[in-house]
Scaffold this motif. Structure first.
Motif, PDB file in Angstrom:
ATOM      1  N   TRP A 136     -18.631 -19.536  33.229  1.00  0.00           N
ATOM      2  CA  TRP A 136     -17.241 -19.986  33.124  1.00  0.00           C
ATOM      3  C   TRP A 136     -16.509 -19.103  32.122  1.00  0.00           C
ATOM      4  CZ3 TRP A 136     -15.462 -24.278  35.944  1.00  0.00           C
ATOM      5  CH2 TRP A 136     -16.460 -24.994  36.622  1.00  0.00           C
ATOM      6  N   ILE A 137     -15.290 -18.799  32.452  1.00  0.00           N
ATOM      7  CA  ILE A 137     -14.483 -17.987  31.531  1.00  0.00           C
ATOM      8  C   ILE A 137     -13.234 -18.777  31.162  1.00  0.00           C
ATOM      9  CG2 ILE A 137     -13.090 -15.888  31.329  1.00  0.00           C
ATOM     10  CD1 ILE A 137     -15.097 -14.520  33.151  1.00  0.00           C
ATOM     11  N   GLU A 138     -12.949 -18.826  29.866  1.00  0.00           N
ATOM     12  CA  GLU A 138     -11.747 -19.535  29.438  1.00  0.00           C
ATOM     13  C   GLU A 138     -10.519 -18.668  29.710  1.00  0.00           C
ATOM     14  OE1 GLU A 138     -10.833 -20.623  25.219  1.00  0.00           O
ATOM     15  OE2 GLU A 138     -11.118 -22.614  26.067  1.00  0.00           O
ATOM     16  N   THR A 139      -9.604 -19.221  30.503  1.00  0.00           N
ATOM     17  CA  THR A 139      -8.444 -18.446  30.929  1.00  0.00           C
ATOM     18  C   THR A 139      -7.171 -19.076  30.375  1.00  0.00           C
ATOM     19  OG1 THR A 139      -9.579 -18.760  33.010  1.00  0.00           O
ATOM     20  CG2 THR A 139      -7.819 -17.152  32.990  1.00  0.00           C
ATOM     21  N   LEU A 140      -6.241 -18.216  30.052  1.00  0.00           N
ATOM     22  CA  LEU A 140      -4.947 -18.699  29.579  1.00  0.00           C
ATOM     23  C   LEU A 140      -4.161 -19.218  30.782  1.00  0.00           C
ATOM     24  CD1 LEU A 140      -2.907 -18.843  27.195  1.00  0.00           C
ATOM     25  CD2 LEU A 140      -2.081 -16.626  27.936  1.00  0.00           C
ATOM     26  N   ILE A 141      -3.774 -20.498  30.730  1.00  0.00           N
ATOM     27  CA  ILE A 141      -3.034 -21.098  31.846  1.00  0.00           C
ATOM     28  C   ILE A 141      -1.544 -21.078  31.568  1.00  0.00           C
ATOM     29  CG2 ILE A 141      -2.662 -23.275  33.114  1.00  0.00           C
ATOM     30  CD1 ILE A 141      -5.306 -21.949  33.718  1.00  0.00           C
TER      31      ILE A 141
END
Lengths: 83, 263
Positions: B6-11
């Protein structure tokens, strides 16, 4: 582990509480123990059970663009920014 | 099986078309939401370098400090006249005005009427909060019958103070207008609709179809004497009834465009 999280910019937050009223999981509270430089109690994420999904509804209603939203996305679905 | 990565993405983060400066608006004021929507639309269209905004007189008088693009400040109510000049001299730029109800519907009523009548190729973002915000909550032309303001403490009496002006209905009657719609900012679904309408209004201008205006029903928690949340409920319960949401005029060429986009 929570799928999402928000970061509240406390220099921008004016404590209007709109984000607390729209959060579908009811995870946003006002930090009554501290004040922002403008003198308001800022909003903060209280998510002990990791329920935040990063839906960004709080960010859509925030009049001060104080909320930044992050979400965990499966690596294969991460799109590279095009613009 | 290997564990999924999982990669933390800027929403979502603050739009680049807004400056770092915090606004002076009261807590919960929907001016901030409309600023944000305009900035996001400009980001999405990639027109920040080609956009000229015009700030009004009213609460949004400092809008030029908050938008990260070229901005001019007009005399009270004269933003459409200034926009007319800027657009005629710079036809390749996107010119929009940001006006409140006191600015647009009261002192600037003549300017907006004739700008729409001439079919000036500009976009107007009209913030309707049914009150004069900056000067302390006096009655505006858009104040609802019976609404208490500091200058109508017993409520607006239609026999003495007349009736509210419905600008969308009025301006949609003019042949020069191409896109005149009313949206509201009282909940997330309506905020999203408002953003689409602003996008459409800028597209109308880009295609040179004529005058475009988006009216946004907004709140004024301070002068209405309510909390931010109560004020949004008040919009939903009272203002939407008096100012029905909808598309008052959509140029036939846009209907075609919409279909093309769907393909």
């Amino acid at each position: 582990m929570a799928k999402g999280r928000i970061v509240v910019d406390e220099t921008l937050c004016k404590g209007c509480e709109l984000c607390t009223s729209v959060c579908p999981k009811d995870l946003i509270r006002m930090a009554m123990d501290r004040l922002t430089p403008k003198g308001y109690h800022p909003a903060m994420l209280v998510d002990p059970d990791g329920e935040c999904t990063g839906c960004a509804i709080c960010a859509v209603i925030c009049p001060d663009s104080a909320i930044t939203v992050y979400r965990l996305v499966p690596a294969e679905k991460v799109r590279t920014p095009t613009a | 099986m290997a564990e999924k990565e999982w990669i933390e993405t800027l929403i979502y983060t603050k739009s680049g078309s807004l400056t770092e400066l915090g606004t002076h608006y009261c807590p919960g004021c929907t001016h901030g939401i409309s600023h944000r929507l305009i900035a996001e639309v400009i980001d999405e269209m990639g027109i920040r370098e080609d956009t000229i905004g015009i700030a009004p007189v009213g609460c949004a008088v400092f809008a030029y400090d908050y938008f990260n693009m070229d901005f001019a400040e007009a005399a009270h109510g004269r933003a459409p006249a200034m926009a007319t000049g800027l657009k005629r001299v710079n036809p390749d730029k996107i010119v929009f005005t940001y006006q409140g109800d006191g600015d647009l519907a009261s002192i600037g009523a003549a300017e907006i009427m004739h700008a729409a009548g001439r079919g000036e190729n500009i976009t107007v973002i009209f913030i309707n909060n049914a009150i004069y915000g900056m000067t302390g909550g006096q009655m505006a032309p858009t104040t609802l019958p019976g609404q208490r303001t500091t200058s109508t403490p017993l409520g607006r009496d239609i026999e003495v103070h007349g009736f509210p002006l419905r600008m969308c209905e009025i301006l949609s009657q003019l042949d020069g207008s191409a896109y005149v719609v009313r949206r509201s900012l009282h909940n997330v679904a309506n905020i999203r609709r408002a953003k689409k309408a602003i996008r459409q209004a800028f597209e109308v201008q880009r295609q040179g179809l004529g005058f475009s205006m988006v009216e946004l029903l907004s709140s004024c928690p301070t002068n209405w004497g309510m909390s931010a949340d109560e004020a949004l409920t008040w919009i939903e319960e009272h203002m939407v009834e008096a100012y029905p949401l909808g598309d008052y005029k959509v140029s036939p060429s846009i209907a075609v465009t919409k279909k093309d986009e769907g393909r």
